[in-house]
Scaffold this active site. Sequence first.
Site, short mmCIF file in Angstrom:
data_model
loop_
_atom_site.label_atom_id
_atom_site.label_comp_id
_atom_site.label_asym_id
_atom_site.label_seq_id
_atom_site.Cartn_x
_atom_site.Cartn_y
_atom_site.Cartn_z
N LYS A 51 0.81 -1.22 0.00
CA LYS A 51 0.00 0.00 0.00
C LYS A 51 0.85 1.27 0.00
O LYS A 51 0.36 2.34 -0.37
CB LYS A 51 -0.95 0.01 1.20
CG LYS A 51 -1.79 -1.25 1.35
CD LYS A 51 -2.59 -1.60 0.11
CE LYS A 51 -3.42 -2.84 0.33
NZ LYS A 51 -4.16 -3.24 -0.88
N TYR A 63 -3.14 -12.44 2.97
CA TYR A 63 -2.88 -12.18 1.56
C TYR A 63 -1.74 -13.06 1.01
O TYR A 63 -1.97 -14.03 0.29
CB TYR A 63 -2.54 -10.70 1.34
CG TYR A 63 -3.70 -9.79 1.60
CD1 TYR A 63 -4.61 -9.47 0.59
CD2 TYR A 63 -3.91 -9.22 2.86
CE1 TYR A 63 -5.68 -8.63 0.83
CE2 TYR A 63 -4.97 -8.39 3.10
CZ TYR A 63 -5.85 -8.09 2.09
OH TYR A 63 -6.92 -7.26 2.34
N TYR A 78 -12.54 -14.52 3.58
CA TYR A 78 -11.49 -13.53 3.76
C TYR A 78 -10.98 -13.55 5.21
O TYR A 78 -11.76 -13.49 6.16
CB TYR A 78 -12.02 -12.13 3.43
CG TYR A 78 -11.03 -11.04 3.69
CD1 TYR A 78 -10.15 -10.62 2.70
CD2 TYR A 78 -10.95 -10.41 4.93
CE1 TYR A 78 -9.23 -9.61 2.94
CE2 TYR A 78 -10.04 -9.42 5.18
CZ TYR A 78 -9.18 -9.02 4.18
OH TYR A 78 -8.26 -8.03 4.43
#
Length: 338
Positions: free
Chosen positions: A49, A290, A264
């Site tokens: 990010k 992830y 998730y």
Amino acid sequence: MNLARFPRIRLGHLPTPLEPMENLSKHLGGPRLWIKRDDCTGLSTGGNKTRKLEYLMADARAQGADTVITQGATQSNHARQTAAAAAKLGFACYILLEDRTGYTDPAYTQSGNVMLDKLHGATVSRRPGGADMQAEMEALAEELRKAGKRPYVIPGGGSNPVGALGYVGAALELVAQAAAMDLRIDHVVHATGSAGTQAGLVTGLVALNSGIPVLGIGVRAPRERQEANVLALAQRTAEHLGLPASTVRAEHVRANCDYVGQGYGIPTEGMVEAVKLVAEKEGILLDPVYSGKAMAGLIDLIGKGYFKPEENVVFLHTGGSVGLFGYPDAFGLPADAA
């Protein structure tokens, strides 16, 4: 494709390393595995990010904002890096965390990324699973405007055409590194969730006519939805760059969403095995949400013969290892010796 014309604030330690994973390649019997270390971007333990936030925070500053608002899951890597960027640049920061797992263990709800959000000075509030998080952010932004603040709303994952510019830049960086190393890259594999990383990479690599395919290993949505989200954002990113939307076509976008498991942020056996294996063979920490699931997918696909033994496969490490502290019971590690 001139990225220099877009406002940018340098936050990351770039370029990130591109390294061989020789032990893991040998253990798995090929192909030749490489790792692009975007866990080493430097902002609050690093992660993907940071590249997006270089453009998003510059856009916030250009619009005269004094506050940023963003959202994510409880153990959001994006929230942590946004809080750090805001602290560095003097913005107030509001983080809205959505409960996507139902976990109540304090290790999950208070440690890891959540602890760092607060350590960076962000104001953290919670929302139930399934909440309309974009609407929640807009409502908070309106409250802050009434209080005289100038908020800038960053979508989850920093995934819009402004944020995706960070991974257009990463595509340029990767191709230049490979050229300097005389490395032919046959595949890039990474975790795909909010779509911005894959959209930026695909847009950059296609615009460069690199011929390098990108495979996103999904961590949340079904394949059809994930590919549609990535394609739509990639085409909007191309337009933001001044290119035709048709620069990126459906055949450029591939996702495999077979490794999500129950949902998730919920651990899978494959993720646990992949995190342990990479830690033991390469001394590299993946994350449980992830990169761990993406590596589990990569390992399984290698076993199924998806890649040729002589091919060079680059795994883009999107960071997030601090999230491991939110899942202490998932890994079944041995107790200390007496």
